[in-house]
Design an enzyme around this catalytic site. Sequence first.
Site, PDB file in Angstrom:
ATOM      1  N   CYS A 144     -18.328 -39.231 -19.471  1.00 25.62           N
ATOM      2  CA  CYS A 144     -17.741 -40.569 -19.485  1.00 25.62           C
ATOM      3  C   CYS A 144     -16.218 -40.499 -19.604  1.00 25.62           C
ATOM      4  O   CYS A 144     -15.691 -40.253 -20.701  1.00 25.62           O
ATOM      5  CB  CYS A 144     -18.329 -41.363 -20.656  1.00 25.62           C
ATOM      6  SG  CYS A 144     -17.571 -42.961 -20.881  1.00 25.62           S
ATOM      7  N   CYS A 148     -14.663 -43.053 -21.970  1.00 28.90           N
ATOM      8  CA  CYS A 148     -14.817 -42.743 -23.399  1.00 28.90           C
ATOM      9  C   CYS A 148     -13.901 -41.591 -23.819  1.00 28.90           C
ATOM     10  O   CYS A 148     -13.301 -41.633 -24.881  1.00 28.90           O
ATOM     11  CB  CYS A 148     -16.249 -42.316 -23.726  1.00 28.90           C
ATOM     12  SG  CYS A 148     -17.524 -43.247 -22.898  1.00 28.90           S
ATOM     13  N   ASP A 149     -13.829 -40.544 -23.016  1.00 27.17           N
ATOM     14  CA  ASP A 149     -13.209 -39.291 -23.462  1.00 27.17           C
ATOM     15  C   ASP A 149     -11.930 -38.906 -22.722  1.00 27.17           C
ATOM     16  O   ASP A 149     -11.276 -37.939 -23.105  1.00 27.17           O
ATOM     17  CB  ASP A 149     -14.221 -38.131 -23.288  1.00 27.17           C
ATOM     18  CG  ASP A 149     -15.493 -38.376 -24.081  1.00 27.17           C
ATOM     19  OD1 ASP A 149     -15.401 -38.998 -25.158  1.00 27.17           O
ATOM     20  OD2 ASP A 149     -16.569 -37.954 -23.615  1.00 27.17           O
TER      21      ASP A 149
END
Length: 308
Positions: free
Chosen positions: A134, A137-138
């Site tokens: 992701c 997200c990261d």
Amino acid sequence: MEQSADVLIVGGGPAGYAAALYAARSGLTTLVLEGAAPGGQLAAAEVVENYPGEPEAVEGWRLAERMRQGAERFGAATVLAQVLALHLTGPEKQAETTVGAFASRALIYAAGAGPRKLGVPGEGALRGRGVSFCAACDGALFRGRDVVVIGGGNSAVSEALTLSRLCRRVTVVHRRDTLRAERQAVQALERMKNVDFLWNAAVEAVEGEKAVTGLRYRDLATGERRRLPCAGVFVAIGRQPETALLAGQLPLDPACYVLADETTATALPGVFAAGDVRAKRLRQIVTAAADGAVAAHMAAAYLEGWNV
Ligand code: NAP
């Protein structure tokens, strides 16, 4: 002690919370069992631009949160718990979870889909230490560093675009020599100066001890084995439905999606499948939410004893 409700909903994404909204609003006691944070895949979406009624781009987590609040306003409750086993064949549907047992007469299965894995050495061991599924997200963890994105579909292109705004260099690694993503998205990616493409490359391992240091791959054109140094590996090779808990209880299609038509009714009375877990043509937030509404309607009708 077992806790019971009229309707149990497994999964707190758009399908789950749309089902919860409709079920609770029709007066049914409704529990949503959600593994981590509510929102499912939606919570991981950087922005959503195709949900009707949202004229501006909205962050996935924000839309997910609104869906939860909308359902809870009518009395639906969320239980944060990992579902360990489901017993669906009898008239009482039971869920064993990390916080205890739950039972209901109707159950809506809306557990969504998760990232498909490459299945190569290093992918699992280095997850969270350089391997990610992701970018929204990261991605920020890799600011100014070199990363690779694996895959050739819309997800890979979208992940690479997100990362190109953060990272020093992004290499899209694909096992073919063309992408299958939409042309407009590919053109946007090709315009980015820090993105390049590695074609005909079959990933064989993710390397690193404490953190990712590179990728090992085979050049499918020459057969040579090579190494590509990088700090992050973003795997974007499609999704797989979260249906392991249903194995042996419900018929699934060859790709493991639940066989249920647009009524969401499965082969088991009182069990409904909504959202990305269901075998269908278009998996979008809006189609998941629509499934949830239908599933709640069908569950209510089932509980009333109507012939559905
Ligand atoms: P996808 O379209 O199924 O593409 C998966 C890609 O990963 C393909 O290029 C495939 O290669 C590759 N792949 C699959 N297994 C692999 C493996 N074991 N090793 C290496 N490569 C592998 O999946 P997706 O991109 O996640 O998209 C899923 C759905 O969501 C699609 O319908 C997509 O259109 C939609 N989506 C839409 C958007 C949007 O903005 N419109 C964004 C994201 C996703 P091959 O080509 O060789 O099979």
